[in-house]
Motif scaffolding. Structure first.
Motif: not given
Length: 337
Positions: A45-56, A88-98
């Motif tokens: 959650s925290e990491e996603f928030k920072s990444e989301q901020s960067a993307v935004l 890239g790490k987030l993409d792997d986590d996404r796949k695992q979560l999927q």
């Protein structure tokens, strides 16, 4: 709402769909309340928030006009190589979560199917319980009915048993009576045989006696024998002669007998009627009182004062006449059987 805000909302929704995440924490619980899914999401959650901020920020930087970027050079961060590595790490986590989500969804579907099956089985068991309860009640009613029938049959059986005992007692009594009757019948048969023999002997004796009577001057009429004298005597001596012959002076019981006597008489004849005991009370020699007779006209008249005996008068068509008992006349004896 500005164009930038709309773009931010669209990209945020895209990221959520891209990661395969639900829209809210409550939706995560509805998808299975799985600890296996919640733990990776909370860790990210925290990491996603920072990444989301960067993307935004990158989106704002890219969409911002050049002059505005010059005025605000530090408003949006720039993507660095390390940011690409994190992506890239987030993409792997996404796949695992999927994958985990897919497994949980399959398990959820299987649990839902099992739950549905259990509900159907519960409903079926409820229906079975209802049917069994109805069958039980029906069986209970039948049991009570059978119990009542059993009690009635038992009462009928007891009545029949009593009747059987009564009939058996009656049968035994009848059997005893039959035995006694058989014995009595045998005795009676023996007595009948003896009586038949005696009757035959008596008939033979009677026939011999009849023959003897007829040969001695007796005449048979109906069941009686009559003796007509040829000599004359007074009334008392005439009766004495009849008694010596085991008979008595004749008693006239009917006109037929009167006619029979008159057809065999030749002279006036004494008969067994007199009022010797009481004047005017005429009695036969067997003691019975006269009720009606065949008197000659004007008789009895007791004209001589002592006319106590009766005779059949030849001169008056054999009608009856009272006369003195000392007058000699013929007589008629009657032997009754």
């Amino acid at each position: 709402m500005s164009t930038v805000e709309m773009l931010e909302g669209t990209i945020s929704q895209f990221l959520r769909r891209w990661l395969g995440l639900p829209r809210s924490p409550s939706s995560i619980a509805l998808y299975g309340n799985s600890t296996m899914l919640q733990l990776p999401i909370s860790g990210l959650s925290e990491e996603f928030k920072s990444e989301q901020s960067a993307v935004l920020g990158l989106i704002r930087h890219c969409c911002m006009p050049p002059m505005q970027q010059e005025r605000h050079p530090g408003a949006y961060p720039q993507l660095l190589p390390e940011d690409m590595k994190k992506s890239g790490k987030l993409d792997d986590d996404r796949k695992q979560l999927q994958i985990n989500y897919t497994h949980l969804a399959e398990e959820s579907d299987e649990l839902l199917t099992n739950y549905t099956d259990l509900l159907e089985e519960r409903d079926q068991l409820h229906t079975n319980v209802t049917d069994i309860t109805e069958d039980r009640d029906l069986c209970l009613d039948r049991y009570r009915s059978l119990a009542a029938d059993k009690a009635q049959l038992l009462a009928s059986y007891n009545n029949v048993a009593r009747e059987k005992n009564n009939l058996m007692t009656s049968y035994n009594n009848l059997a005893q009576q039959k035995k006694q009757l058989a014995t009595s019948n045998n005795d009676l048969a023996q007595q009948k045989k003896q009586l038949t023999t005696s009757n035959n002997n008596l008939e033979a004796q009677r026939n011999r006696f009849y023959s003897k009577l007829q040969s001695g001057g007796w005449i048979r009429f109906q069941s009686n024998f009559y003796f007509f004298s040829t000599e004359s005597k007074n009334w008392h001596d005439s009766r004495a002669d009849c008694r010596q012959r085991a008979a008595d002076l004749v008693i006239v019981n009917s006109w037929v007998e009167e006619d029979f006597l008159s057809s065999h008489l030749q002279e006036s004849t004494w008969m067994g009627l007199s009022d010797i005991d009481t004047e005017g009370v005429w009695k036969w020699v067997d003691g019975t009182q006269l009720t009606s007779g065949f008197w000659a006209p004007g008789e009895p008249n007791n004209v001589k004062g002592d006319e106590d005996c009766v005779h059949l008068d030849k001169g008056r068509e054999w009608k009856w006449n009272d006369n003195t008992c000392s007058q000699p006349k013929r007589w008629t004896c009657e032997l009754t059987f």
